[in-house]
Design an enzyme around this catalytic site. Structure first.
Site, short mmCIF file in Angstrom:
data_model
loop_
_atom_site.label_atom_id
_atom_site.label_comp_id
_atom_site.label_asym_id
_atom_site.label_seq_id
_atom_site.Cartn_x
_atom_site.Cartn_y
_atom_site.Cartn_z
N CYS A 82 0.89 -1.12 0.00
CA CYS A 82 -0.06 0.07 0.09
C CYS A 82 0.91 1.18 -0.23
O CYS A 82 0.58 1.97 -0.78
CB CYS A 82 -1.08 -0.01 1.27
SG CYS A 82 -2.09 1.33 1.28
N HIS A 134 -1.83 7.38 3.93
CA HIS A 134 -1.20 5.95 4.44
C HIS A 134 0.17 5.90 4.03
O HIS A 134 0.58 4.89 3.47
CB HIS A 134 -2.14 4.88 3.79
CG HIS A 134 -1.82 3.58 4.55
ND1 HIS A 134 -1.46 2.29 3.83
CD2 HIS A 134 -1.30 3.26 5.95
CE1 HIS A 134 -0.85 1.50 4.79
NE2 HIS A 134 -1.04 2.02 5.79
#
Length: 217
Positions: A82, A134
């Protein structure tokens, strides 16, 4: 302000913006510079939309984008995680270059990334980040954005804490609706220069908490 349903019913960003009279105006006599909308969807498989071949999902607006644009049937990534993937999208660099090599907290490093948002801002664009960042659990604004809405780490699916207007506050609602409404509000503002909005959706990702060391709860 144009609503979410009206925006989608108009066929997406370009059509809706034209319908509301929003234009990306450059200097007098110069060619109009395009507005830019980047949508990153979390944990969505390559075939989880109608035009991608899914047997029952109905995604007419995504399908319309696919029909009027370009689709890519093959994609490869050196670091399919991610945080590194997000940094690669934002910088156009390999993970070995930008330094976000895993999902451990990279808050400090992510403030220093040479993102395309910085370059667009320098070129006169009004820029926005709406949604998941993130690269660390720090939800505060990164350089290169005039408008910032985000959350710590993975965030919450319902009633999330959003960092906006300079503070963290809990907002009632479903995360996809909340982010979409804010992105549309930004995109449809009256302005005299072009804009770029990056929308990082959190759903469909599972509801988890990611610690600073990258482990999950």
């Amino acid at each position: 302000m144009i609503g979410r349903r009206q925006f989608l019913a108009a066929g997406g960003s370009a059509v809706a913006l034209a319908a509301t009279g929003v234009r990306a105006a450059g200097k007098a006599g110069a060619a109009t510079r395009p507005n830019i909308v980047v949508i990153v969807v979390d944990d969505m498989r390559f075939d989880e939309y109608g035009a991608g071949g899914h047997p029952y999902l109905e995604t007419p607006h995504i399908d319309a984008l696919a029909a009027s644009g370009a689709t890519f049937s093959n994609a490869y990534h050196t670091t399919p995680l991610c945080s590194p993937n997000r940094a690669c999208i934002l910088t156009g660099q390999y993970a070995s270059r930008h330094g976000i090599i895993d999902n451990t907290s990279r808050s400090y490093a992510s403030h220093r990334l040479a993102t395309f948002a910085r370059e667009l801002q320098r070129a006169g664009y009004e820029t926005a980040h709406v949604g998941k960042w993130h690269m660390g659990n720090d939800p505060t604004p990164r350089p290169g954005y005039d408008y910032w809405v985000s959350f710590a780490g993975q965030g919450d699916i319902t009633d999330p804490e959003l960092f906006e207007n300079g503070r963290l506050q809990r907002v009632p609602g479903y995360i996809t609706d909340l982010l979409t409404d804010r992105a549309i509000e930004f995109a449809t503002r009256a302005r005299s220069k072009p804009f770029m909005v990056y929308i990082g959706h959190k759903a469909i990702h599972p509801q988890i908490v990611q610690r600073v060391d990258g482990t999950l709860d």
